[in-house]
Design an enzyme around this catalytic site. Sequence first.
Site, PDB file in Angstrom:
ATOM      1  N   GLU A  45       0.843  -1.182   0.000  1.00  0.00           N
ATOM      2  CA  GLU A  45       0.000   0.000   0.000  1.00  0.00           C
ATOM      3  C   GLU A  45       0.886   1.242   0.000  1.00  0.00           C
ATOM      4  O   GLU A  45       1.960   1.263   0.596  1.00  0.00           O
ATOM      5  CB  GLU A  45      -0.889  -0.013   1.245  1.00  0.00           C
ATOM      6  CG  GLU A  45      -1.821   1.191   1.370  1.00  0.00           C
ATOM      7  CD  GLU A  45      -2.597   1.204   2.670  1.00  0.00           C
ATOM      8  OE1 GLU A  45      -3.696   1.775   2.675  1.00  0.00           O
ATOM      9  OE2 GLU A  45      -2.107   0.661   3.678  1.00  0.00           O
ATOM     10  N   LYS A 117      -9.598   1.285  -2.228  1.00  0.00           N
ATOM     11  CA  LYS A 117      -9.776   0.791  -0.863  1.00  0.00           C
ATOM     12  C   LYS A 117     -11.155   1.166  -0.328  1.00  0.00           C
ATOM     13  O   LYS A 117     -11.541   2.345  -0.333  1.00  0.00           O
ATOM     14  CB  LYS A 117      -8.670   1.376   0.023  1.00  0.00           C
ATOM     15  CG  LYS A 117      -8.665   0.897   1.457  1.00  0.00           C
ATOM     16  CD  LYS A 117      -7.479   1.532   2.176  1.00  0.00           C
ATOM     17  CE  LYS A 117      -7.368   1.090   3.620  1.00  0.00           C
ATOM     18  NZ  LYS A 117      -6.202   1.734   4.282  1.00  0.00           N
ATOM     19  N   CYS A 158      -4.983  -3.270   3.000  1.00  0.00           N
ATOM     20  CA  CYS A 158      -4.688  -2.930   4.393  1.00  0.00           C
ATOM     21  C   CYS A 158      -5.880  -3.119   5.342  1.00  0.00           C
ATOM     22  O   CYS A 158      -6.221  -4.253   5.678  1.00  0.00           O
ATOM     23  CB  CYS A 158      -4.140  -1.511   4.457  1.00  0.00           C
ATOM     24  SG  CYS A 158      -3.285  -1.131   6.024  1.00  0.00           S
TER      25      CYS A 158
END
Length: 290
Positions: A45, A117, A158
């Site tokens: 990330e 995300k 993440c």
Amino acid sequence: MSRSSFVAACAQMRSGRDPKANIDQAVGLIREAATAGAAYVQTPEMSNTVNRDRAGLFDAISPEDRDPMLEAFRTLAREKRVHIHAGSLAILRDDGKVANRAFLITPDGEIEARYDKIHLFDVDLPNGESWRESRTYTGGDCAVVADLPAGRLGLSICYDVRFAYLYRALAEAGAEILSAPACFTRQTGEAHWVVLHRARAIETGSFMISAAQAGLHEDGRETFGHSIIVDPWGRVLAEAGDQPGVVMAEIDMALVADARGRIPTLQHTRTFDLDHVEAPVAKAPLARSA
């Protein structure tokens, strides 16, 4: 990359504020992995910049069609004939906001898939750290699966790893390999990183492959590292330490069918209602006489 197996690599980075330096770091690690036989290489990330200063971040990033790391990765994928999974890049959107966006790049240098995300990290940690991703980033609203020659890949980033329903949905959509490239804080990583990856792999009978940021960054944050590859039975095949570098493992796709055959949870999904049963009101105790 064959249908039955391939070598996957995680390029563990320590990205700083300067995108050019981060490109040089990432390209060097990807070259190292490809030379060692990897057919799929994943970066963490925020590969292109790690910068908590909002103004500095906006100064460093570009729209997708002008992002220099993305262009470098596309060129390198063509040169080395590998799939490159940019775990995420900070990308300037048309509306002036920022996307935390992953890219899957084919050996022809084409962008096969993009994923923004979904779950943003807005948290106050016990050690005093405070994170508000929603101040800068716009969350995605679409889960994504993409095809590799060996199987189907489910993309995430993440903080997504804490939301098990996302990975079940990806697996039910055919994903046999799941990913959560990350910039995990050291505090949360030490507590939860490995166990969450093993859990997501076991729950879905899938491989989990996640490259991570590692160490003390220029902006002062400290990330956990420990890029990891877990098989569908929950066994850790490869795990990095807390320094930049490459970890690799063979991905034997037959293990997916084996795990799902032994524990067929994906076949046992059921819908259900939820009742809220209220506890009876406790009677007040009788007063005792003096």
